[in-house]
Motif scaffolding. Structure first.
Motif, short mmCIF file in Angstrom:
data_model
loop_
_atom_site.label_atom_id
_atom_site.label_comp_id
_atom_site.label_asym_id
_atom_site.label_seq_id
_atom_site.Cartn_x
_atom_site.Cartn_y
_atom_site.Cartn_z
N PHE A 123 1.04 -1.18 -0.11
CA PHE A 123 0.05 -0.19 0.11
C PHE A 123 0.89 1.23 0.01
CE2 PHE A 123 -2.43 3.49 2.39
CZ PHE A 123 -3.54 3.41 1.52
N ASN A 124 0.80 2.02 -1.03
CA ASN A 124 1.43 3.34 -1.16
C ASN A 124 2.89 3.00 -1.04
OD1 ASN A 124 -0.87 4.96 -1.46
ND2 ASN A 124 -0.81 5.45 0.83
N ASN A 125 3.40 1.70 -1.68
CA ASN A 125 4.71 1.47 -1.93
C ASN A 125 5.41 1.36 -0.59
OD1 ASN A 125 5.24 2.13 -4.74
ND2 ASN A 125 5.01 4.11 -4.41
N LYS A 126 4.64 0.66 0.32
CA LYS A 126 5.10 0.06 1.82
C LYS A 126 4.41 -1.28 1.79
CE LYS A 126 6.88 4.11 3.20
NZ LYS A 126 8.59 4.40 3.03
N ILE A 127 5.17 -2.09 2.47
CA ILE A 127 4.85 -3.37 2.81
C ILE A 127 4.10 -3.46 4.15
CG2 ILE A 127 5.17 -5.74 2.88
CD1 ILE A 127 7.37 -5.40 1.03
N TYR A 128 3.03 -3.80 4.40
CA TYR A 128 2.42 -4.13 5.70
C TYR A 128 2.02 -5.47 6.02
CZ TYR A 128 1.05 1.03 5.16
OH TYR A 128 1.31 2.30 5.07
N TRP A 129 2.58 -5.82 7.21
CA TRP A 129 2.66 -7.22 7.61
C TRP A 129 2.14 -7.30 8.86
CZ3 TRP A 129 8.24 -10.30 7.72
CH2 TRP A 129 7.93 -11.57 7.89
N LEU A 130 1.47 -8.33 8.93
CA LEU A 130 0.74 -8.52 10.34
C LEU A 130 1.48 -9.91 10.96
CD1 LEU A 130 -3.15 -8.93 9.09
CD2 LEU A 130 -1.95 -6.96 10.41
N THR A 131 1.04 -9.90 12.54
CA THR A 131 1.54 -10.98 12.98
C THR A 131 0.28 -11.58 13.59
OG1 THR A 131 1.80 -9.67 15.12
CG2 THR A 131 3.66 -10.10 13.79
N TRP A 132 0.31 -13.08 14.07
CA TRP A 132 -0.93 -13.84 14.48
C TRP A 132 -1.43 -13.23 15.75
CZ3 TRP A 132 -0.40 -19.27 16.49
CH2 TRP A 132 -1.75 -20.02 16.53
N GLN A 133 -0.91 -13.60 16.73
CA GLN A 133 -1.42 -13.31 18.26
C GLN A 133 -0.93 -12.05 19.11
OE1 GLN A 133 -1.11 -17.24 19.52
NE2 GLN A 133 -3.08 -17.65 19.55
N ALA A 134 0.17 -11.32 18.54
CA ALA A 134 0.97 -10.48 19.29
C ALA A 134 0.06 -9.06 19.15
CB ALA A 134 2.46 -10.32 18.70
N LYS A 135 -0.93 -9.12 18.07
CA LYS A 135 -1.71 -7.86 17.95
C LYS A 135 -0.61 -6.57 17.70
CE LYS A 135 -5.75 -8.69 21.05
NZ LYS A 135 -6.60 -8.57 19.82
N LYS A 136 0.10 -7.21 16.60
CA LYS A 136 1.18 -6.10 16.29
C LYS A 136 1.48 -6.31 14.81
CE LYS A 136 4.64 -4.96 18.91
NZ LYS A 136 5.93 -4.94 19.71
N GLY A 137 1.86 -5.28 14.02
CA GLY A 137 2.12 -5.10 12.49
C GLY A 137 3.36 -4.41 12.21
N PHE A 138 3.89 -4.74 11.06
CA PHE A 138 4.98 -4.02 10.87
C PHE A 138 4.88 -3.38 9.58
CE2 PHE A 138 6.12 -7.40 13.99
CZ PHE A 138 6.81 -6.59 14.78
#
Length: 347
Positions: free
Chosen positions: A179-194
């Motif tokens: 999205f907008n030349n960035k990569i958004y990546w989720l984690t499973w149970q940590a309630k955190k994305g990068f």
């Protein structure tokens, strides 16, 4: 003496029970399941027709206008899914809250699709696929499991990993989107994305999500990030704050679709893997209505001709779409093949 005391206490308790028999008994009457765009009535009553001074109706915690002891509800206002309904009743200088709920189903049946294999490409058998996306001629893929989660740029024709970065071992990687030349990546149970730099794969920031249950699939509509959390809910995230703004509930005309996993937005429709079912659910991204079901179970049989798959683990997961060339790609967790397929509606 003790026996006499117990007898007196029992008698007083009995008298108290009699005096409380005049307690009000309220009931909310309505259909438990209704269809989208259907109008139905919710009625409050007191079982013995005792007088009520006033009352207020609430749906999903918000007060709604009512006509005395009844409320007419248009389901189009609330959309698919389960909705809470409650009534706050005032009577005899007292008040009481009565709670209930109703469920809104889709108003049409989903189409059923079969498929045709157009091309087959190699895929890394060590890639426990969680997210998959086509971008500028390449596949971008995220893989899962703690200590094995990675972000990859992959050549479609050869399956060769051209660029790769690993996630911190404490996290279990999940879905991703560009999205907008960035990569958004989720984690499973940590309630955190990068968030990663698209070109360098360097991590630039992180974000948290609190309303959705977990991190599963991720895509975007050019304005918002769209996230699944393993339930029947699809969440829409603000691209600036990366917080959940709202959600849709996903339903057929008969039931909710749970375990929604990897996501891909194609021509305004959400294509979603249903975890462990080897099917793709096609969802209207505005309403949550399931418009199509794609049976991809034969692909698993095709894979088993050349590879042993762990039951309930190495399942179909991963959907990518090449809009320019109208190509749809699917694969699975640790599958040795990536399939380009064409969907065909069953007659």
């Amino acid at each position: 003496m003790k026996h006499t005391l117990y007898s007196i206490l029992f008698f007083l308790s009995f008298l108290l029970t009699i005096s409380c028999s005049d307690v009000y008994q309220f009931e909310l009457a309505h259909k438990k399941q209704v269809t989208l765009n259907e109008t139905f009535k919710i009625t409050l009553s007191e079982k013995e027709n005792k007088p009520i001074k006033s009352m207020q109706f609430f749906i999903d915690g918000k007060e709604v206008n009512s006509d005395n002891l009844s409320l007419t509800v248009n389901t189009a206002t609330y959309g698919l899914g389960k909705h809470s309904v409650s009534a706050l009743v005032f009577f005899d200088d007292k008040s009481k809250k009565i709670n209930n709920s109703f469920e809104v189903l889709a108003n049409k049946k989903p189409l059923v699709y079969k498929y045709k294999i157009i091309n087959t490409y190699p895929h890394d058998t060590k890639a426990y696929t969680q997210g998959l996306e086509y971008y500028n001629g390449y596949l971008y893929e995220t893989t899962g499991r703690r200590g094995q989660s990675s972000l990859r740029k992959v050549d479609i024709k050869t399956g060769k990993v051209l660029q790769k970065t690993d996630l911190d071992k404490q996290y279990f990687g999940e879905g991703m989107t560009i999205f907008n030349n960035k990569i958004y990546w989720l984690t499973w149970q940590a309630k955190k994305g990068f968030v990663y730099n698209l070109d360098t794969f360097e991590q630039e920031r992180e974000f948290t999500y609190h309303k959705s249950k977990e991190g599963w699939g991720l895509t975007n509509n050019g304005v918002e990030l769209i996230k699944s959390d393993g339930t029947n809910r699809i969440w829409f995230l603000d691209p600036g704050t990366l917080q959940e703004k709202r959600f849709l509930q996903v339903y057929t005309n008969k039931y909710a679709i749970a375990n929604i996993n990897e996501l891909e937005l194609i021509e305004g429709k959400l294509y979603a893997n249903k975890y462990q079912q080897n099917t793709i659910t096609i969802i209207d991204a505005k309403t949550g209505i399931v418009e199509g079901l794609v049976d991809l179970r034969p692909l698993e049989k095709e894979m088993k001709k050349t590879q042993n798959l762990k039951p309930q683990d190495e399942v179909l997961n991963g959907i990518a779409y090449d809009k320019e060339n109208d190509r749809l790609f699917v694969t699975g967790k640790n599958w040795g093949k990536l399939f380009e397929i064409e969907l065909i509606a069953k007659q």
